[in-house]
Design a protein around this motif. Structure first.
Motif, PDB file in Angstrom:
ATOM      1  N   LYS A 154      56.182  19.261  79.397  1.00 13.96           N
ATOM      2  CA  LYS A 154      54.942  18.914  78.677  1.00 13.96           C
ATOM      3  C   LYS A 154      55.055  19.246  77.189  1.00 13.96           C
ATOM      4  O   LYS A 154      54.555  18.528  76.333  1.00 13.96           O
ATOM      5  CB  LYS A 154      53.777  19.680  79.313  1.00 13.96           C
ATOM      6  N   LYS A 155      55.750  20.352  76.894  1.00 13.73           N
ATOM      7  CA  LYS A 155      55.847  20.762  75.492  1.00 13.73           C
ATOM      8  C   LYS A 155      56.625  19.746  74.657  1.00 13.73           C
ATOM      9  O   LYS A 155      56.313  19.524  73.490  1.00 13.73           O
ATOM     10  CB  LYS A 155      56.460  22.160  75.380  1.00 13.73           C
ATOM     11  N   LYS A 189      54.429  16.875  73.942  1.00 10.80           N
ATOM     12  CA  LYS A 189      53.487  17.268  72.882  1.00 10.80           C
ATOM     13  C   LYS A 189      54.166  17.156  71.510  1.00 10.80           C
ATOM     14  O   LYS A 189      53.548  16.691  70.540  1.00 10.80           O
ATOM     15  CB  LYS A 189      53.022  18.706  73.140  1.00 10.80           C
ATOM     16  N   ILE A 190      55.426  17.593  71.434  1.00 13.39           N
ATOM     17  CA  ILE A 190      56.175  17.476  70.165  1.00 13.39           C
ATOM     18  C   ILE A 190      56.310  16.000  69.798  1.00 13.39           C
ATOM     19  O   ILE A 190      56.151  15.610  68.640  1.00 13.39           O
ATOM     20  CB  ILE A 190      57.563  18.150  70.289  1.00 13.39           C
ATOM     21  N   ILE A 230      52.834  14.830  68.535  1.00 10.92           N
ATOM     22  CA  ILE A 230      52.427  15.376  67.227  1.00 10.92           C
ATOM     23  C   ILE A 230      53.298  14.766  66.113  1.00 10.92           C
ATOM     24  O   ILE A 230      52.829  14.566  64.989  1.00 10.92           O
ATOM     25  CB  ILE A 230      52.467  16.929  67.231  1.00 10.92           C
ATOM     26  N   TRP A 277      52.147  22.448  60.872  1.00 10.68           N
ATOM     27  CA  TRP A 277      52.573  21.088  60.479  1.00 10.68           C
ATOM     28  C   TRP A 277      51.833  20.731  59.199  1.00 10.68           C
ATOM     29  O   TRP A 277      50.596  20.627  59.208  1.00 10.68           O
ATOM     30  CB  TRP A 277      52.308  20.092  61.616  1.00 10.68           C
ATOM     31  N   LEU A 279      49.233  17.790  58.929  1.00 10.71           N
ATOM     32  CA  LEU A 279      48.192  17.687  59.970  1.00 10.71           C
ATOM     33  C   LEU A 279      47.239  18.871  59.909  1.00 10.71           C
ATOM     34  O   LEU A 279      47.578  19.928  59.374  1.00 10.71           O
ATOM     35  CB  LEU A 279      48.853  17.642  61.357  1.00 10.71           C
ATOM     36  N   LEU A 312      49.697  22.322  69.832  1.00  9.40           N
ATOM     37  CA  LEU A 312      51.136  22.254  70.108  1.00  9.40           C
ATOM     38  C   LEU A 312      51.653  23.605  70.629  1.00  9.40           C
ATOM     39  O   LEU A 312      52.375  23.656  71.634  1.00  9.40           O
ATOM     40  CB  LEU A 312      51.890  21.845  68.835  1.00  9.40           C
ATOM     41  N   ASP A 353      50.923  24.398  74.213  1.00 12.35           N
ATOM     42  CA  ASP A 353      51.849  23.758  75.157  1.00 12.35           C
ATOM     43  C   ASP A 353      53.235  24.394  75.106  1.00 12.35           C
ATOM     44  O   ASP A 353      53.880  24.573  76.140  1.00 12.35           O
ATOM     45  CB  ASP A 353      51.947  22.257  74.863  1.00 12.35           C
ATOM     46  N   ILE A 354      53.680  24.717  73.900  1.00 12.44           N
ATOM     47  CA  ILE A 354      55.013  25.328  73.770  1.00 12.44           C
ATOM     48  C   ILE A 354      55.057  26.673  74.493  1.00 12.44           C
ATOM     49  O   ILE A 354      56.026  26.999  75.168  1.00 12.44           O
ATOM     50  CB  ILE A 354      55.399  25.453  72.278  1.00 12.44           C
TER      51      ILE A 354
END
Lengths: 301, 334
Positions: free
Chosen positions: A5-6, A9-10, A13, B110, B113, B121, B124-125
């Motif tokens: 999932k990460k 997401k990258i 974005i 970022w 943004l 982000l 999720d990471i």
């Protein structure tokens, strides 16, 4: 799935980041349209005295060229981004996160490249259809072509990542990009299909991986998807081989971080600048102001 | 309980040495001269859970290299290293879930943004559960007063707003140790104070260990109870902030407003400033007691106002950096 999932997401974005400046984003595709138009004029001159070259007529040639260029011009400047990060030491700040750095770069690369490629193809197809009033695409061929182009971009990523890694050893990796681009121009089949080359060059090109980045996917678009499984089979084999090479070199290259980063990076920057500039005081002052604001520059013993 | 420890930690690397000039450039291509630099040499220390430790030193002392080894980015040349029971360079990924890093000169946001996108982000990471993420984000936005800046592109934020976002995003995954590398660099005094308050509160409320490097003495005084000073790759001093400030120099500043002009002539006293009846003295309390100085003054004239203060922390650290231990006190503290 949580682990993957990460990377999605990258991917998303990066897309948001790319479309942030819509005018810049759109202008790329207008440029691509102009580019295809100019080359269509060039090829019309080449085909003015003949109807076919090695089985490629004028229409087929233009569509082929549009596909190869769509893939070629979609790639972001990963090598430059990596080079800057390695030389400035910034790479250490992307390494201390819980993800694979290679997959992090891959997600970013593919996000930019896929969107640009699809948009290039859309604009290019529209333009060619308006000029030529003919379209060789079939639904199955397009789908198979897109799958193969995705794999081609993945292979392209691995080569750009390798070039980016070269910054651990070389100050400037633009020479490698230049050489790599020339391989794609020729044995990669960018400007002309491999069929146009003498048999010995064609034989040479077939043992190299570059044809699977531009030539093979573009041919699939054109042929309606014949040889699909053979092509993606070779693409996957190449991706596996070069992924292993990239991973091995990356692990080894991490040890090179010894010399880049923190204050050492500052020292190296000063030394590097000294190669090209003679006024030490000016160089040191400029560099320290840019990097450390208040700190006093100091050369290590 | 120790959460971070090093034993004889060393890191060395080679650099190419080249003199200026065309001839030397050519020479360095064919016969490069390499020099080995010991960035960190036999560094040993321990940090307990919940502690706030300042790791300071002059430029090029080895602070950043040590932090990079502690966060698993660099592999030590020799020595032992353990962070939260893990070997950082072997378990870098596993460790990254448990630590947070803030580098004042770098950004993990970022740039084009809004900061909110980077928070999403990072959630999720770091594999934070969606419900938990929303709860944490709400709390962080309140604590760091980010509600008005979360949806503005980072490039349009002021440096102070950006640093607040940087720290906030680095604690989103609730790290057990927060590494801060010059978090207040370039900030004005008001914002610096805000940032210090935030970090101090986090340290007190959550028990998060703070490992700070900074050239700003205010950061150290406000945040850290213990100081490690490193120079030329070696730890040259380890002390509590209180002891360093109050006992290291063994000197007090005595500011007086007298009834009439008088300058005491005693061993261990030096005059910092004298203007009319105003007098500022530096008293070496290892040689003379403050009480004796005051008694001497009172025997000659009256005192209208008086203030006794410690020597500024900045002076203490400057003396340590420059190696000026003429009073022979560096060894004493060590």
């Amino acid at each position: 799935m949580v682990k993957l999932k990460k990377y999605f997401k990258i991917f998303s974005i990066t897309f948001l980041n790319d479309i942030k400046y819509s005018r810049n984003f759109i202008s790329q595709f207008l440029f691509f349209g102009l580019f295809i138009y100019v080359f269509s004029q060039l090829w019309s001159a080449v085909y003015s005295e003949r109807t076919s070259i090695e089985g490629f007529d004028f229409y087929k040639m233009l569509w082929y060229f549009m596909f190869t260029e769509s893939i070629m011009l979609s790639r972001p400047a990963l090598h430059r981004e990596m080079s800057d990060a390695i030389k400035s030491g910034d790479i250490v700040y992307t390494l201390n996160k819980p993800y694979s750095y290679i997959l992090f770069c891959y997600s970013k690369f593919m996000s930019s490249a896929l969107v640009r490629m699809v948009m290039n193809m859309f604009v290019g197809s529209l333009l060619l259809f308006m000029i030529l009033r003919t379209c060789p695409l079939t639904l199955l061929g397009t789908l198979r072509g897109v799958v193969s182009a995705f794999l081609g971009l993945s292979l392209n990523f691995l080569f750009f990542f390798l070039i980016g890694l070269s910054s651990f050893w070389f100050e400037d990796n633009s020479a490698f990009v230049f050489i790599y681009s020339k391989f794609l121009f020729t044995v990669g089949g960018l400007f002309v299909p491999l069929e146009f080359f003498p048999s010995w060059i064609k034989g040479f090109a077939q043992i190299l991986p570059f044809q699977y980045i531009l030539y093979a996917p573009s041919k699939l678009f054109m042929s309606g998807g014949t040889d699909f499984f053979e092509v993606i089979g070779y693409q996957i084999i190449n991706i596996i081989i070069y992924s292993a090479i990239v991973t091995g070199i990356f692990r080894y290259a991490l040890k090179r971080l010894n010399i880049n980063g923190g204050k050492k990076c500052f020292v190296l920057t000063v030394v590097h600048k000294l190669r090209t500039e003679t006024d030490f005081a000016k160089t040191a002052e400029k560099t320290y102001q840019r990097l450390f604001l208040k700190e006093t520059p100091r050369i290590l013993p | 309980m120790s959460v971070l420890s090093t034993k004889n930690l060393s890191k060395s690397f080679t650099v190419k040495i080249k003199k200026p000039g065309f001839k030397e450039s050519l020479k360095s291509i064919f016969s490069p001269v390499m020099s080995e630099v010991n960035a960190v040499s036999n560094v040993s220390f321990e940090v307990d859970e919940g502690e706030a430790v300042a790791f300071i030193g002059p430029n090029g002392a080895g602070k950043s290299t040590t932090i990079k080894m502690l966060t698993g980015i660099l592999v030590p040349s020799s020595g032992e290293i353990s962070v939260l029971g893990l070997c950082p360079y072997k378990d870098r990924l596993k460790l990254s879930y448990k630590i947070g890093t803030v580098f004042g000169q770098k950004s993990q946001l970022w740039f084009h943004l809004p900061a909110h996108d980077t928070f999403d982000l990072m959630a999720d990471i770091y594999e934070i559960d969606r419900v938990e993420y929303k709860y944490r984000l709400k709390k962080i936005i309140t604590d760091f007063q980010l509600d008005e800046i979360m949806n503005i592109p980072v490039r349009k934020l002021s440096l102070g707003q950006r640093i607040r976002c940087e720290i906030a995003v680095s604690i989103l995954h609730e790290p057990k140790i927060l590494f801060l590398d010059e978090p207040t660099i370039g900030l004005d005094v008001v914002v610096k104070n805000q940032i210090r308050e935030l970090i101090h509160d986090m340290n007190l409320k959550t028990g998060m260990t703070v490992f700070l490097t900074s050239h700003d003495v205010g950061d150290i005084e406000k945040l850290c109870k213990r100081i490690l000073i490193i120079d030329k790759g070696k730890v040259i001093l380890e002390s509590t902030t209180y002891r360093l400030k109050h006992e290291f120099l063994k000197k007090k500043i005595l500011s007086l407003k007298l009834d009439s002009e008088y300058i005491p002539q005693m061993d261990g006293i030096s005059v910092l400033k004298s203007k009319g009846t105003g007098l500022k003295l530096l008293v070496d309390i290892s040689k003379i007691q403050i009480q004796s100085v005051i008694q001497d003054i009172l025997s000659r004239t009256g005192i209208q106002d008086m203030n006794i203060s410690d020597t500024p922390m900045e002076d203490v650290i400057r003396k340590i950096y420059t190696g000026d231990d003429s009073d022979g006190q560096t060894q004493e503290v060590l």
